[in-house]
Design an enzyme around this catalytic site. Structure first.
Site, PDB file in Angstrom:
ATOM      1  CG  ASP A 378       5.850  50.924  27.441  1.00 17.36           C
ATOM      2  OD1 ASP A 378       6.113  52.120  27.524  1.00 17.36           O
ATOM      3  OD2 ASP A 378       4.810  50.412  27.899  1.00 17.36           O
ATOM      4  CE  LYS A 379       8.156  54.747  33.533  1.00 18.16           C
ATOM      5  NZ  LYS A 379       7.334  54.288  34.688  1.00 18.16           N
ATOM      6  CD  GLU A 470      -9.475  58.639  36.422  1.00 22.75           C
ATOM      7  OE1 GLU A 470     -10.274  57.718  36.158  1.00 22.75           O
ATOM      8  OE2 GLU A 470      -9.646  59.811  36.047  1.00 22.75           O
ATOM      9  CB  THR A 646       8.690  55.654  29.128  1.00 21.52           C
ATOM     10  OG1 THR A 646       7.535  55.850  29.929  1.00 21.52           O
ATOM     11  CG2 THR A 646       9.793  56.589  29.591  1.00 21.52           C
ATOM     12  N   GLY A 647       6.512  57.449  27.836  1.00 23.06           N
ATOM     13  CA  GLY A 647       5.884  58.764  27.834  1.00 23.06           C
ATOM     14  C   GLY A 647       5.954  59.459  29.176  1.00 23.06           C
ATOM     15  NE  ARG A 747       7.208  64.656  30.566  1.00 27.03           N
ATOM     16  CZ  ARG A 747       6.178  64.670  31.420  1.00 27.03           C
ATOM     17  NH1 ARG A 747       5.101  63.983  31.143  1.00 27.03           N
ATOM     18  NH2 ARG A 747       6.251  65.352  32.540  1.00 27.03           N
ATOM     19  CG  ASP A 774       2.120  46.842  28.526  1.00 24.31           C
ATOM     20  OD1 ASP A 774       2.721  47.851  28.105  1.00 24.31           O
ATOM     21  OD2 ASP A 774       1.420  46.848  29.557  1.00 24.31           O
TER      22      ASP A 774
END
EC number: 7.6.2.1
Length: 1093
Positions: A378-379, A470, A646-647, A747, A774
């Site tokens: 994952d990133k 945020e 990654t997304g 994505r 994670d």
């Protein structure tokens, strides 16, 4: 005898105890004569058999095990089967016992119920659907609850769901409007209400709405207490329904062990079959079949030949069964269990920031860490810190940077700096949008549980939110003059640059989700104006805006993405009163819908969030983790391909890949994205990429290729074609990936991450895969990969709990694979090969002995030696070797990642290596047997003329065997400690002491004394001593020659490193000795000069 019915004894006395009364013709006596007692007698069948259908098994087993021999075989069976199975399952049972213990602790934890207007404390397991529960701050919700009321006046509460979805940030939940005013036990107990909701489902978020549902496992934060009603309990809660039991993963070493075991089982059957056939060929001579001292009885001659042959075959199977290394499985289980502690004890992998070290959830896959060929990572939070920092914002084409550098000075004023021009109207509205469009909460405390954020300037307020982006935006906007203060009584307060407090009524929140990739709020200003502020990904905002400086902002967004910054776009829309009323009706109908509620809410959001006016965009930086680039570089040098899943959007992810050295400056990037597919068909894009790589791969030297693919393109590749297959596209995609040094998948949905891992795992090469992440969105690929590693980071512990191993930081993956994984694989490979080798050495002389004893199943070794060979004499040295061996130092393994390639693809358990060990065992066995045989050719070998018998012969062979296999392990040992010396030489000493005691004492519990004085008699012979030394030397010589020749002619990288280390140590010692000699000689010259003076 008396017809009257009584029986008489010979002396005339009547015996009423043992008599029987028989009624002739079965006629009953007349009433009143005597008491009639009906009796049951057996029928006239004769039974000479011993057993019935029901008592055969217990009765026969009782009779069989009354024989000492059969009882002995039972004990051997229990030791070899039941004990092995028990040891193998002990660890699983222990782990499950820990789970039972954890379940009991959870089920017995106290929960506060409301009964008859009072609080009652009970155990959690007694909670039932419909019970009203009170939960205090920092407590975990005991079941799935409908949020009724809160101690906060606005009816809200703050929750962390780290144990559920992996997010440790705070989320805001809202009480049901009709019950949020009930603040005490009496009011809640007087409540009469009915809840109608869906049946429990794994994807259940909302019986009344996701903002009303508090899920089991979540923790209450920043709220004194809340009241809720239980709607799903026990195994119907979302946490239980989403629990995915881990499938049993098997390592490559375990698979090789099973294959080798089948080979040895075939060897065992072949040996027994050959000996059975040769026995009957040898006995075809009548004299050999019936010698004068052992003539057969008549029943033996009449026995069926096939039955006799089958009995002999089974006897040979029992005689040779020791070739199957049953104890190897026990040793392997112990090695895995004990070896896992070396990983958890590694102080270099301990992270002081989090106070945590590595965690081993399963030790079955230790050696698999040394076989990894693909890493899927994952990133966000894995390669990066998941610690967002606000960098800049673009408002109508104008760029603003807080604390910017101007003329060499840092401007820390709250006004910030406009890098281009000023546009006051749009700027103020943009800043207000960032201050209002979020779910950030303010905690008036310096220290908080969970994720801690930087303090507000000039105060002690801490921002908490479900999204670190945020918090970064709200904190960053302070540097530009606008400060978010709090949410009180459903009013949001902000402080503008003029130190005036502005209040906005919060009307609606359109929550963020991964499909929409945006969120919105509807607020009313003090002047009565109603605004919708929306922020989200550029791909989600740009199609919905109709006004604003779209091109300028789009250009800035793309530039920031290339630099690796996370970008968000901000837009707004103004409602009239009538428009807002229609929006309220639309949202209320969707929220109260029980059927297709998600779909209706999505349609409502789609209608509301349209025709927006673009205000600007923000850029947030997610810093790279410490030593992430060095780790990826080392892994690539080790021959491991690293994929990033990654997304994030393509530009942001690509910039991160460049920063962590996954992509280099000379890497040529190839794209397999939706944009490419829109220009060409998927077939053409795949064909062109495949042709390009196959044509240019061998023509351009030192050219690396990187592939970028997005989720939409992957869906098309995985989607079955019209003919029902997608194999052609998948194979071409895999061929493209094989020719690329690195792959970036952007994505990606969580399910697509698992699909990528499964696609590579099931490819024709069957590579060993490792997935690391994670967050909860990484769990699917962690469970799918051969080895799953979770990072105990800022997104909770969902990934760490579902993984096989957990580490604090990504940088620790380097040592875990290149050092620990390397050692684990080398050690257990040597253990497996050594066990097969020493069992061949053990049993093959027994096979050869049958040619010299008429195939009579006569054992070569004594029963004690047969039993203790694998248990006591040879097991402990290999166990210690498999725990402590270091054929190369840890520092060298970290400096030379390429050494990992030497053990790749199960190199130490290939067929070539397995056959070498097997033939080495056969050679040593032949040397043992025939060396002792030729030594015994002259049977008078003692000084007093005594002859050696068959037990002395077997003891001589066994002695050479034990010393040879133990010294073979000593030759293979590179890392010597006092423990190795103690175990290896202690094992040999134990064998000598045991043999002296076993043959030097008359043991009263034995019905035979065949070993009495055998060992001492053998040692009293000079030729026996010479024979033992010569046979051990000859047995070890081929392996020593092989090691020397291989190191000289075709050394591996590991062997070259070992030689280099040896020369380095020798030169260091030589330098130290020369230095010491020089200092001594200097001192002597000085003393001589003083004497002369």
């Amino acid at each position: 005898w008396s017809i009257a019915g009584c029986s008489s004894t010979p002396d005339g006395e009547e015996n009423w105890v043992d008599n029987r009364t028989i009624y002739v013709g079965h006629r009953e006596p007349p009433s009143g004569t005597e008491a009639y007692i009906p009796q049951r007698y057996p029928d006239n069948r004769i039974v000479s058999s011993k057993y019935t259908f029901w008592n055969f098994v217990p009765k026969n087993l009782f009779e069989q095990f009354r024989r000492i021999a059969n009882f002995y075989f039972l004990i051997i069976f229990l030791v070899q089967v039941v004990f092995v199975v028990t040891i193998t399952s002990a660890r699983s049972g222990y782990e499950d016992w820990l789970r039972h213990k954890a379940d009991n602790a959870m089920n017995q934890c106290p929960v506060h119920f409301i009964q008859h207007g009072k609080l009652v404390r009970k155990q959690s397991r007694k909670l039932r659907v419909g019970d009203i529960v009170m939960v205090k701050e920092d407590e975990t919700f005991p079941c799935d609850l409908i949020f009724l009321s809160s101690s906060r006046a606005d009816g809200t509460c703050f929750v962390t769901t780290a144990s559920l979805d992996g997010e440790s940030s705070h989320k805001t939940y809202y009480a049901v409007q009709d019950t949020k005013s009930f603040h005490n036990e009496e009011d809640i107990d007087a409540l009469h209400a009915t809840i109608e909701c869906e049946q429990p489902q794994p994807d259940l978020y909302k019986p009344l709405g996701s903002e009303n549902l508090l899920l089991r496992g979540a923790t209450l934060k920043n709220t004194e207490r809340i009241f809720g009603v239980a709607i799903y309990t026990g195994m119907e809660t979302k946490m239980a329904l989403n629990y995915q039991s881990k499938s049993q993963k098997r390592s490559a070493v375990e698979k090789s062990m099973n294959v080798f075991l089948i080979v040895y089982l075939c060897i065992l059957i072949s040996k027994a079959l050959i000996n059975t056939i040769l026995k009957y060929l040898w006995q075809s001579n009548p004299f050999r079949d019936e010698p004068w001292y052992n003539q057969k009885t008549e029943p033996e001659r009449k026995r069926n030949l096939i039955l006799r042959a089958f009995t002999d075959f089974l006897a040979f199977m029992v005689l040779f069964n020791y070739i199957i290394p049953v104890s190897m499985y026990v040793t392997v289980e112990m090695q895995k269990f004990l070896g896992s502690y070396f990983l958890t004890w590694d102080e270099e992998m301990f992270d002081e920031d989090t106070g945590e070290g590595p965690l081993v959830n399963t030790s079955d896959l230790n050696e698999e860490l040394g076989q990894v060929e693909y890493i899927f990572t994952d990133k966000t939070g894995t390669l990066t810190e998941n610690n967002m920092k606000f960098r800049e914002c673009c408002i109508e084409g104008h760029v603003y940077i807080p604390h910017a550098i101007c003329n060499g000075q840092i401007l820390t004023d709250c006004s910030g700096i406009d890098m281009i021009d000023s546009s006051p109207g749009g700027k103020e509205l943009f800043f207000r949008a960032l201050c209002l469009c979020h779910t950030v909460q303010v905690k008036e405390d310096d220290s908080i549980d969970g994720l801690k954020k930087s303090q507000l300037s000039g105060g002690s307020c801490v921002y908490i939110s479900s999204s670190p982006d945020e918090v970064a935006l709200v904190e960053g906007i302070q540097g530009l003059g606008y400060t978010y203060l709090r949410l009180k009584d459903n009013y949001m307060e902000i402080l503008n640059p003029k130190t005036d407090i502005e209040r906005f009524e919060l009307l609606e929140i359109l929550s963020f989700d991964s499909v929409r990739r945006r969120m919105s709020v509807i607020v009313r200003s003090v002047t009565g104006d109603i605004f919708l502020f929306c922020k989200g990904a550029d791909s989600s905002i740009f199609p919905r805006v109709t006004e604003g400086k779209i091109d300028q902002i789009r250009s800035r967004v793309e530039r920031n993405a290339v630099e690796g910054l996370r970008t968000l776009c901000v837009a707004y829309k103004k409602f009239t009163c009538k428009e807002y009323e229609s929006v309220c009706r639309l949202l209320e109908n969707a929220k109260l819908s029980l059927q297709d509620r998600e779909k209706k809410l999505a349609e409502a959001y789609e209608q509301i969030e349209r025709d927006l006016i673009l205000l600007g965009a923000t850029a947030v930086e997610d810093q790279l983790q410490e030593k992430a680039a060095d780790t990826i570089e080392a892994l690539q040098k080790a021959g491991i391909k690293v994929w990033v899943l990654t997304g994030d959007k393509m530009e942001t992810a690509a910039a991160t890949c460049y920063a962590c050295k996954l992509f280099r400056r000379n890497t040529q990037l190839l794209e397999l994205t939706t944009k490419k597919i829109e220009e060409q068909s998927l077939h053409d894009v795949l064909f062109d990429l495949n042709f390009f790589l196959s044509y240019f791969q061998g023509r351009i030297n030192m050219q690396d290729y990187g592939l970028i693919i997005d989720g939409a393109a992957l869906s098309l590749i995985m989607k079955p074609r019209e003919d029902g297959s997608s194999g052609n596209y998948r194979e071409r995609f895999l061929e493209i990936c094989r020719n690329c040094t690195a792959v970036l998948c952007c994505r990606m949905a969580p399910l697509q991450k698992a699909q990528i891992v499964k696609l590579i795992k099931l490819s024709k090469e069957h590579p060993i895969t490792l997935a690391i992440g994670d967050g909860a969105n990484d769990v699917s690929m962690i469970l799918e990969a051969h080895v799953g590693i979770g990072i105990t980071g800022k997104e909770g512990r969902q990934a760490a709990r579902n993984s096989d191993y957990a580490i604090p930081k990504f940088k620790h993956l380097k040592k875990m694979l290149l050092v620990h994984g390397h050692f684990y694989y080398v050690r257990i490979s040597e253990l497996v090969q050594y066990f097969f080798y020493k069992n061949v050495c053990f049993i093959f002389p027994q096979f050869l002995y049958q040619f010299f004893c008429g195939f009579s199943q006569q054992p070569l070794y004594d029963t004690a030696y047969l039993t203790l060979y694998n248990i006591s004499f040879t097991s402990l040295p290999i166990l210690l070797y498999s725990l402590m061996e270091q054929h190369v130092s840890t520092d060298m393994l970290r400096r030379e990642p390429s050494l990992y390639r030497d053990i790749a693809k199960n190199a130490l358990l290939r067929w070539r290596v397995f056959i070498y060990w097997t033939f080495l065992g056969v050679f040593d066995a032949v040397v043992f047997f025939f060396g002792a045989y030729f030594l015994f050719d002259n049977t008078v070998v003692t000084s007093n003329g005594q002859m050696f018998g068959n037990w002395t012969f077997g003891t001589l062979v066994f002695t050479v065997l034990v010393f040879t296999v133990t010294l073979k392990l000593a030759l293979d040992t590179h890392y010597w400690t006092w423990i190795n010396h103690f175990v290896i030489w202690g094992s040999l000493l134990f064998y000598i002491i045991f043999s002296l005691l076993w043959g030097g004492i008359v043991w009263p519990f034995l019905n035979y004394q065949r070993m009495y004085y055998v060992f001492m008699q053998m040692l009293s012979s000079g030729p026996a001593w010479l024979g033992i030394i010569l046979l051990i030397t000859v047995s070890l010589l081929p392996d020593v020659l092989k090691k020397v020749l291989c190191r000289q002619l075709c050394p591996t990288a590991t062997e070259r490193t070992q030689v280099k280390l040896s020369f380095t140590r020798l030169s260091d010692k030589y330098y130290e000795s020369e230095k010491l000699l020089y200092s001594v000689s200097t001192d002597e010259w000085g003393a001589n000069l003083r004497l002369l003076g």
